[in-house]
Design a protein around this motif. Structure first.
Motif, PDB file in Angstrom:
ATOM      1  N   SER A 194       0.722  -1.243   0.062  1.00 10.53           N
ATOM      2  CA  SER A 194       0.117  -0.132  -0.167  1.00 10.53           C
ATOM      3  C   SER A 194       0.802   1.230   0.027  1.00 10.53           C
ATOM      4  CB  SER A 194      -0.849  -0.102   1.285  1.00 10.53           C
ATOM      5  OG  SER A 194      -0.183  -0.039   2.432  1.00 10.53           O
ATOM      6  N   CYS A 195       2.040   1.285   0.196  1.00 14.06           N
ATOM      7  CA  CYS A 195       2.985   2.551   0.274  1.00 14.06           C
ATOM      8  C   CYS A 195       4.148   2.183  -0.470  1.00 14.06           C
ATOM      9  CB  CYS A 195       3.389   2.680   1.902  1.00 14.06           C
ATOM     10  SG  CYS A 195       1.669   2.936   3.002  1.00 14.06           S
ATOM     11  N   TYR A 196       4.972   3.449  -0.717  1.00 11.94           N
ATOM     12  CA  TYR A 196       6.186   3.418  -1.386  1.00 11.94           C
ATOM     13  C   TYR A 196       6.880   4.592  -0.823  1.00 11.94           C
ATOM     14  CZ  TYR A 196       9.003   3.625  -5.625  1.00 11.94           C
ATOM     15  OH  TYR A 196      10.216   3.682  -6.375  1.00 11.94           O
ATOM     16  N   ALA A 197       8.255   4.637  -0.825  1.00  9.89           N
ATOM     17  CA  ALA A 197       9.121   5.574  -0.069  1.00  9.89           C
ATOM     18  C   ALA A 197      10.395   5.778  -1.037  1.00  9.89           C
ATOM     19  CB  ALA A 197       9.551   5.155   1.253  1.00  9.89           C
ATOM     20  N   PHE A 198      10.809   6.973  -1.112  1.00 10.74           N
ATOM     21  CA  PHE A 198      11.821   7.431  -2.033  1.00 10.74           C
ATOM     22  C   PHE A 198      12.596   8.613  -1.492  1.00 10.74           C
ATOM     23  CE2 PHE A 198       9.411  10.649  -4.013  1.00 10.74           C
ATOM     24  CZ  PHE A 198       8.157  10.376  -3.716  1.00 10.74           C
ATOM     25  N   LEU A 199      13.593   8.958  -1.901  1.00 14.85           N
ATOM     26  CA  LEU A 199      14.461  10.020  -1.561  1.00 14.85           C
ATOM     27  C   LEU A 199      13.671  11.143  -2.133  1.00 14.85           C
ATOM     28  CD1 LEU A 199      18.238   9.098  -2.240  1.00 14.85           C
ATOM     29  CD2 LEU A 199      16.948   8.930  -0.225  1.00 14.85           C
ATOM     30  N   ASP A 200      13.853  12.234  -1.440  1.00 17.54           N
ATOM     31  CA  ASP A 200      13.404  13.662  -1.940  1.00 17.54           C
ATOM     32  C   ASP A 200      14.269  14.239  -2.810  1.00 17.54           C
ATOM     33  OD1 ASP A 200      11.157  16.169  -0.410  1.00 17.54           O
ATOM     34  OD2 ASP A 200      12.901  16.628  -1.699  1.00 17.54           O
ATOM     35  N   ILE A 201      13.863  14.731  -4.178  1.00 16.71           N
ATOM     36  CA  ILE A 201      14.975  15.571  -5.046  1.00 16.71           C
ATOM     37  C   ILE A 201      15.361  16.463  -4.330  1.00 16.71           C
ATOM     38  CG2 ILE A 201      13.048  16.618  -6.224  1.00 16.71           C
ATOM     39  CD1 ILE A 201      14.006  15.754  -8.809  1.00 16.71           C
TER      40      ILE A 201
END
Ligand code: 5GP
Length: 133
Positions: free
Chosen positions: A23-30
């Motif tokens: 249900s979720c995803y996480a990634f580095l802020d640009i």
């Protein structure tokens, strides 16, 4: 029209993934405030965090905790600061930011810049910590 973050989830826009669940995803802020500044988002596109339904909201909060624990394992810092702003991208997201002092989470500060290699290395180590927990 899909949000930038929905396009990221679908791989239409690249991102440095650090964690994912059903249900979720996480990634580095640009435009990070710190090394390891991560955005945790629900896959379902909803603009305002407090309009997200209870089940996905609960998933996102638990996911944010687990991602924060993974960041804390690999990025030296006092703790992980949490912020919800949402004025720029209309897709609910939680900022997770390694901090040592209050000014480290001041969004009016100049953003940091890292090379692609550095960003990939940071994302890889957070992902590894998340998956090995
Ligand atoms: P907010 O909506 O919380 O005010 O800010 C949105 C955040 O998303 C900002 O910190 C900005 O740097 C980040 N952001 C905006 N567009 C992109 C993008 O295309 N990729 C990534 N990784 N981050 C983005």
């Amino acid at each position: 029209m899909s949000s930038i973050f929905t396009k990221i989830i679908h791989g239409e826009i690249p991102s440095y993934k650090v964690a994912e669940t059903d249900s979720c995803y996480a990634f580095l802020d640009i435009n990070p405030l710190a090394e390891g500044h991560v955005l945790a988002i629900p896959r379902k596109e909803v603009d305002y965090l407090f309009d997200v339904d209870d089940s996905i909201y609960s998933d996102l909060m638990l996911f944010s905790k687990n991602v924060a624990l993974a960041i804390r394992k690999v990025i030296p810092c006092e703790r992980i600061g949490v912020a919800v702003i949402g004025l720029e991208v209309p897709h609910a997201h939680v900022h997770l930011i390694p901090i040592n002092a209050i000014h480290d989470i001041d969004f009016s500060r100049p953003k940091l810049s890292f090379s692609e290699l550095e960003l990939q290395a940071t994302a890889d180590k957070i992902l590894e910590a998340f998956e090995s927990a």
